[in-house]
Design an enzyme around this catalytic site. Structure first.
Site, PDB file in Angstrom:
ATOM      1  N   HIS A 142     -10.171  -3.057 -24.617  1.00  0.00           N
ATOM      2  CA  HIS A 142     -10.780  -1.836 -25.138  1.00  0.00           C
ATOM      3  C   HIS A 142     -11.523  -1.085 -24.031  1.00  0.00           C
ATOM      4  O   HIS A 142     -12.727  -1.264 -23.834  1.00  0.00           O
ATOM      5  CB  HIS A 142     -11.749  -2.209 -26.268  1.00  0.00           C
ATOM      6  CG  HIS A 142     -12.152  -1.063 -27.128  1.00  0.00           C
ATOM      7  ND1 HIS A 142     -12.464  -1.236 -28.459  1.00  0.00           N
ATOM      8  CD2 HIS A 142     -12.298   0.259 -26.879  1.00  0.00           C
ATOM      9  CE1 HIS A 142     -12.789  -0.056 -28.981  1.00  0.00           C
ATOM     10  NE2 HIS A 142     -12.697   0.864 -28.031  1.00  0.00           N
ATOM     11  N   ASP A 159     -15.394  -1.663 -24.809  1.00  0.00           N
ATOM     12  CA  ASP A 159     -15.489  -0.296 -25.312  1.00  0.00           C
ATOM     13  C   ASP A 159     -16.149   0.592 -24.252  1.00  0.00           C
ATOM     14  O   ASP A 159     -16.975   1.456 -24.565  1.00  0.00           O
ATOM     15  CB  ASP A 159     -16.261  -0.231 -26.622  1.00  0.00           C
ATOM     16  CG  ASP A 159     -16.081   1.105 -27.348  1.00  0.00           C
ATOM     17  OD1 ASP A 159     -15.229   1.915 -26.903  1.00  0.00           O
ATOM     18  OD2 ASP A 159     -16.801   1.354 -28.334  1.00  0.00           O
TER      19      ASP A 159
END
Length: 467
Positions: free
Chosen positions: A83, A330
């Site tokens: 991610h 992320d």
């Protein structure tokens, strides 16, 4: 004498040079063993490593082998991030594949997965091939494009999933991350479609009708601050729906950035019933809570939002017991003007590639919730398995590909975002002292990072950036 060979791996031709002798490292923080690396693979371990290096130097001279002193360092498989936001094409003011790849290498990642919310969106074979090519040209780490689930991330029609899978990028992971695939019919079709080529859907779990205008976690703190709340149920309801859809069509689901106690419980329930679901947690959700928002510093504005201390505890326990499969950074860099502004106007997201290992060491390893071998599972082995990369996340054993890192667990450093390789300066850990540092990152047998500094990529690029 410098040895030069060429091999092919993951679509790139790799020019390998001087073999490496890594002396004194501790494998997984356990037994001490030397490693000898040549032609992109681990060729010998233990006493045989030094013997092989000695033999080669006797034949070709003392420069035939480069020695890395790893006394006190822990050897681990290179980290794999499912991610990452690299922003290119179209958002080069925030990040490029080159700058993000450098940040990844410094953080200990030998493979990253670039999310689809670029501009144009990675929803066609042409765009994912462009990102893949940029990753190959950069050469600091493997870059695997993530394809969009829907055209333009609009949630109205499926993107070219099959074409992206058949492209040179060989996409297997699809996500509209940043936006939830909230239409259940469309989500079902996507889950069914990817089955034909062994793909999977990575869902950003956020019910849009429950989060319209939301600015932070819904609770006592949001009430005191007067900020619109983001209820935990908005995440949990989508996860519950999607695990049932996954069970119904017998497909694969990956849940991005789980952030609540209830989400952990739903994933655990699904796994107990044999549903093929995996989940990730970000480093920042393992340490930061909604209390940080009291400062109104937009660096703490993120999607999903920072939650309660109870949620943080549940996330740590879920990662420790295997309910949560992997760490996903992320990594979301933004230009300064989009973060250093009024809270309501600020973009959501935090950088994370260069601090991930330290945060996980601080929250999970140093607390006794996991050892370094388990760390390797959640940061390397499982993400490689989920994404289908058989050459990544491999054991530190003879014959295996040499994607590995050397970590100094005793190091302590103060996070200074202005010194990071990423273009983003929006690190929530700025000024915080964290443990652990990646000293060396070895990608396919070449030290692209050594002594905490970028060296040379697999394409021969040089750099003098220091972490």
């Amino acid at each position: 004498m410098r040895q030069t060979t060429e091999t092919t791996e993951a679509g790139r031709t790799i020019r390998e040079e001087t073999p490496l002798l890594i002396s004194g490292s501790s494998l997984y923080g356990e037994e001490r063993a030397d490693l000898f690396i040549a032609e992109g693979r681990i060729r010998a371990l233990g006493p045989e490593a030094a013997a092989e290096a000695k033999r080669l130097m006797a034949e070709h001279g003392p420069d035939a082998v480069r020695r890395i002193d790893a006394e006190g360092l822990i050897a681990l498989p290179g980290m794999v991030d499912l991610h990452t936001h690299l922003r290119e094409p179209g958002r080069e003011d925030a990040e490029t594949v080159e700058s993000g790849s450098r940040a990844a290498a410094l953080g200990g990642f030998t493979a990253v997965h670039a999310m689809a919310n670029s501009s144009p969106v990675a929803d066609t074979a042409g765009v994912v091939e462009q990102v893949h090519r940029l990753g190959l040209e950069s050469g600091w780490t493997e870059v695997h494009p993530v394809g969009a689930v829907t055209v333009g991330l609009a949630g109205e029609q499926l993107a070219e999933l099959g074409a992206m899978a058949d492209s040179s990028a060989q996409v297997r992971m699809f996500s509209d991350d940043g936006i939830c695939v909230h239409n259940p019919v469309l989500m079902r079709r996507a889950l069914e479609y990817v089955k034909s080529f062994g793909g999977f859907i990575a869902q950003h779990a956020q019910e849009p009708l429950l989060t319209d205008g939301a600015q932070m976690n819904e609770g006592c703190v949001s009430a005191v601050l007067g900020l619109p709340g983001w209820p935990a149920v908005a995440e949990e309801a989508i996860i519950a729906r999607d695990v049932l859809l996954t069970q119904h069509v017998e497909s694969r689901l990956h849940v991005c950035h789980v952030s609540t106690k209830g989400s952990v419980e739903i994933v655990r329930w699904a796994k107990e019933r044999g549903i093929d679901v995996t989940a990730e947690v970000t480093p920042h959700h393992l340490i930061l809570t909604e209390e940080m928002v009291r400062s109104f510093n937009p660096v703490y504005k993120v999607n999903p939002p920072l939650r309660t201390a109870e949620d943080v505890h549940a996330l740590r326990e879920g990662l420790a017991d295997g309910t949560i499969d992997v760490i996903g950074t992320d990594h979301a860099p933004h230009p300064t003007q989009l973060k250093e502004c009024e809270w309501h106007q600020a973009a959501m997201g935090m950088t994370g590639l260069e601090t991930a290992l330290s945060v996980v060491q601080h929250t999970m390893v140093d607390t006794g919730l996991m050892d370094w071998r388990r760390f390797a599972e959640v940061s390397s082995v499982r993400p490689a398995e989920i994404a289908g990369h058989p050459h990544q996340g491999r054991p530190l054993a003879v014959g295996e590909p040499a994607h590995l890192i050397l970590v100094d667990p005793q190091a302590r450093r103060t996070v200074r975002p202005e010194e990071h390789a990423t273009k983003g300066r929006n690190s929530p850990f700025s000024g915080m002292e964290l443990p652990g540092q990646v000293r060396t990152t070895i990608l396919a047998g070449r030290a692209v990072v050594d002594e905490g500094a970028l060296q040379r990529s697999l394409t021969g690029r040089k750099a003098d950036h220091r972490a």
